[in-house]
Design a protein around this motif. Structure first.
Motif, PDB file in Angstrom:
ATOM      1  N   ALA A 136       0.922  -1.117  -0.051  1.00  0.00           N
ATOM      2  CA  ALA A 136      -0.150  -0.047  -0.289  1.00  0.00           C
ATOM      3  C   ALA A 136       0.650   1.300  -0.051  1.00  0.00           C
ATOM      4  CB  ALA A 136      -0.780  -0.003   1.260  1.00  0.00           C
ATOM      5  N   GLY A 137       0.186   2.356  -0.146  1.00  0.00           N
ATOM      6  CA  GLY A 137       1.007   3.551  -0.480  1.00  0.00           C
ATOM      7  C   GLY A 137       1.378   4.097  -1.695  1.00  0.00           C
TER       8      GLY A 137
ATOM      9  N   LYS B 154       3.939   1.339  -3.328  1.00  0.00           N
ATOM     10  CA  LYS B 154       3.160   0.003  -3.650  1.00  0.00           C
ATOM     11  C   LYS B 154       3.895  -0.854  -4.839  1.00  0.00           C
ATOM     12  CE  LYS B 154      -1.249  -2.027  -4.804  1.00  0.00           C
ATOM     13  NZ  LYS B 154      -2.589  -1.712  -5.152  1.00  0.00           N
ATOM     14  N   ASN B 155       4.115  -1.938  -4.472  1.00  0.00           N
ATOM     15  CA  ASN B 155       4.992  -3.128  -5.455  1.00  0.00           C
ATOM     16  C   ASN B 155       6.483  -2.849  -5.417  1.00  0.00           C
ATOM     17  OD1 ASN B 155       2.439  -4.537  -5.831  1.00  0.00           O
ATOM     18  ND2 ASN B 155       2.139  -2.977  -7.450  1.00  0.00           N
ATOM     19  N   SER B 156       7.031  -1.874  -4.509  1.00  0.00           N
ATOM     20  CA  SER B 156       8.400  -1.822  -4.402  1.00  0.00           C
ATOM     21  C   SER B 156       8.981  -2.677  -3.326  1.00  0.00           C
ATOM     22  CB  SER B 156       8.784  -0.298  -4.392  1.00  0.00           C
ATOM     23  OG  SER B 156       8.312   0.632  -4.982  1.00  0.00           O
TER      24      SER B 156
ATOM     25  N   LYS C 113       9.163   4.654   8.126  1.00  0.00           N
ATOM     26  CA  LYS C 113       8.505   3.767   8.844  1.00  0.00           C
ATOM     27  C   LYS C 113       7.130   3.420   8.418  1.00  0.00           C
ATOM     28  CE  LYS C 113       6.466   4.450  13.423  1.00  0.00           C
ATOM     29  NZ  LYS C 113       6.294   5.515  14.745  1.00  0.00           N
ATOM     30  N   LYS C 114       6.844   2.237   8.325  1.00  0.00           N
ATOM     31  CA  LYS C 114       5.465   1.577   7.636  1.00  0.00           C
ATOM     32  C   LYS C 114       5.253   0.205   8.438  1.00  0.00           C
ATOM     33  CE  LYS C 114       4.338   0.617   3.003  1.00  0.00           C
ATOM     34  NZ  LYS C 114       3.527   2.144   2.692  1.00  0.00           N
TER      35      LYS C 114
ATOM     36  N   LEU D 186       2.968  -4.499   4.472  1.00  0.00           N
ATOM     37  CA  LEU D 186       4.358  -5.380   3.794  1.00  0.00           C
ATOM     38  C   LEU D 186       3.952  -6.547   3.626  1.00  0.00           C
ATOM     39  CD1 LEU D 186       7.021  -3.564   6.113  1.00  0.00           C
ATOM     40  CD2 LEU D 186       6.332  -2.946   3.593  1.00  0.00           C
ATOM     41  N   ALA D 187       4.180  -7.020   2.168  1.00  0.00           N
ATOM     42  CA  ALA D 187       4.084  -8.403   2.202  1.00  0.00           C
ATOM     43  C   ALA D 187       5.843  -9.074   2.251  1.00  0.00           C
ATOM     44  CB  ALA D 187       3.807  -8.727   0.742  1.00  0.00           C
ATOM     45  N   ALA D 188       5.823 -10.168   3.098  1.00  0.00           N
ATOM     46  CA  ALA D 188       6.883 -10.543   3.045  1.00  0.00           C
ATOM     47  C   ALA D 188       7.399 -11.775   2.180  1.00  0.00           C
ATOM     48  CB  ALA D 188       7.047 -11.460   4.532  1.00  0.00           C
TER      49      ALA D 188
END
Length: 78
Positions: free
Chosen positions: A13-14, A17-19, A46-47, A52-54
């Protein structure tokens, strides 16, 4: 999945995104992430961990921004 320091993650998100990023530290339900370019080691973002996708990759040697960029370049191409 459990998050840990040194794990490579993808932003879900944000604006970023996708980075891909590396988690440099954690504090409760948030992580501090860097990518060596827009977010250097000196100024991590800070997120929240839920954004986040691990990945299954954890790196140990990411002490310079150049190394961070080199590590993450392998993920950006995929």
């Amino acid at each position: 999945m459990e998050y840990c320091i040194g794990m490579i993650v993808r932003a879900k998100a944000g604006r970023d995104k996708n980075s891909f990023f590396i988690i440099t530290s954690m504090e409760g339900d948030t992580g501090y992430i860097v990518n060596g370019k827009q977010r250097p080691l000196e100024k991590p973002k800070k997120k929240k961990l839920k954004h986040l996708a691990a990945t299954n990759t954890v790196v140990q040697d990411y002490d310079t921004n150049r190394k961070v960029k080199r590590i993450l370049s392998e993920f950006q191409d995929n």
